[in-house]
Design an enzyme around this catalytic site. Structure first.
Site, short mmCIF file in Angstrom:
data_model
loop_
_atom_site.label_atom_id
_atom_site.label_comp_id
_atom_site.label_asym_id
_atom_site.label_seq_id
_atom_site.Cartn_x
_atom_site.Cartn_y
_atom_site.Cartn_z
N ARG A 41 51.39 95.08 20.16
CA ARG A 41 51.39 94.63 18.77
C ARG A 41 52.13 95.67 17.95
NH1 ARG A 41 50.07 89.39 18.17
NH2 ARG A 41 48.52 89.49 16.51
N HIS A 78 60.34 89.71 19.37
CA HIS A 78 59.05 89.22 19.86
C HIS A 78 59.26 88.13 20.91
CE1 HIS A 78 54.56 88.91 18.62
NE2 HIS A 78 54.72 88.64 19.90
N GLU A 99 56.99 91.09 10.89
CA GLU A 99 57.89 90.23 11.67
C GLU A 99 58.30 88.96 10.93
OE1 GLU A 99 56.26 89.47 15.51
OE2 GLU A 99 56.41 91.55 16.15
#
Length: 333
Positions: A241, A290, A270
């Protein structure tokens, strides 16, 4: 035919091109299905109330306490991922709402990605590629170039993904060490990896790969002080994370040559991503958006399991991956 008395599942801001798979699963189960957008608490509340949702499947939408207080008909929230820090599980439980996630679906692909990032930084693949595309044939410009054998691979967090990354790193020739909150330093894991104190691992490892969950205790687990413990020629990899790392401190360490490189797939912000963040100008970095969790195979498993959990919940069954199964006890409401 669907009717007003049919349960309804709503896809709330999911991270996919379409929701055809989820819609088909709902239809086969005799459940209505709709799609809403918006990830803020207010947008989620509006979407759930307007659709009359009994359950929500979501990727990144926020589910704080106020959502559960405002949506009394909600029975379940199923997240298409492993982490669930966007969801207030305690508040959900108080309101009798099941919270589900999808652990284990990305074990192989995320560990693959972590190893790929580590090797890409060590071998400076992105820099070599950029030179080639500029018409430069000179590998010496990107030296030093590293290899696996003779280096120590430190795994932070020994859940399923961490263990898979450790196994793959060992198979490539790295010496593997690890740290985990659940393991006692000074011992070895069942696979034989030495368990170190976190500070000792940071001082020892040539590659530090993060695989720990994001909790209040692990927020900025890797901060400026701990980055200073790492070898100046070490590599940091994060596929866990974003907020496990103080990314501003990491960028500064890289720019000041206090750390060799970094491979990052997750970031503190993000959606939307800050393309002016200092990490974008840091040297010897390999960045991906990601993407570690996704392969076509893992993506289908992720979607099917998340949707099945929502279906099970609205049909009165306890989902396999329910974080608070106590809500199905009639006395819990």
């Amino acid at each position: 035919m669907m009717g007003v008395d049919m349960p309804k599942i709503v896809a709330v801001d999911t991270d996919f091109e379409d929701n055809n798979l989820e819609e088909a699963m709902a239809r086969d189960a005799g459940i209505e299905f709709e799609i809403t957008r918006g990830r803020t608490a207010r947008a989620v509340i509006n979407g759930l109330l307007e659709t009359g949702a009994d359950a929500a499947v979501t990727s990144y939408a926020m589910f704080p306490r106020e959502v559960f207080e405002a949506c009394p008909n909600l029975k379940a929230v199923s997240r298409t991922g492993v982490g669930y820090d966007e969801i207030d599980v305690e508040a959900a439980t108080e309101h009798g709402v099941a919270v589900c996630n999808v652990p284990g679906y990305g074990t192989e692909v995320v560990s693959d990605h972590a190893i790929t990032l580590a090797l890409s930084v060590l071998r400076r693949i992105n820099e070599l590629d950029a030179d080639m595309r500029r018409g430069v044939w000179d590998y010496a410009r990107t030296r030093p170039l590293g290899q696996c054998r003779g280096r120590v691979f430190g795994v932070v967090g020994m859940g399923e993904i961490g263990r898979a990354a450790a196994k793959k790193a060992a198979g490539m020739g790295f010496e593997v060490v690890c740290w985990s909150r659940s393991l006692k330093p000074g011992r070895r894991t069942p696979e034989g990896y030495p368990v170190l104190r976190l500070e000792e691992l940071l001082q020892t490892a040539d590659v530090v790969s993060l695989h720990t969950a994001l909790t209040p205790e692990t927020h900025h687990l890797i901060n400026a002080e701990r980055l200073a413990l790492m070898k100046p020629d070490a590599v940091l990899v994060n596929t866990a994370r974003g907020a496990v790392v103080d990314t501003v401190a990491l960028a500064q360490a890289l720019c000041e040559d206090k750390l060799w490189g970094a491979g990052l797939d997750v970031f503190e912000q993000e959606q939307p991503f800050d393309f002016d963040h200092p990490i974008m100008k840091a040297p010897h970095t390999v960045l991906s958006a990601h993407a570690a969790y996704w392969s076509e195979e893992s993506g289908r498993e992720l979607r099917e399991r998340a949707m099945q959990a929502a279906i099970d919940a609205v049909q009165g069954r306890i989902p396999v991956d329910c974080l608070n199964p106590c809500v199905f006890d009639s006395s819990a409401r």
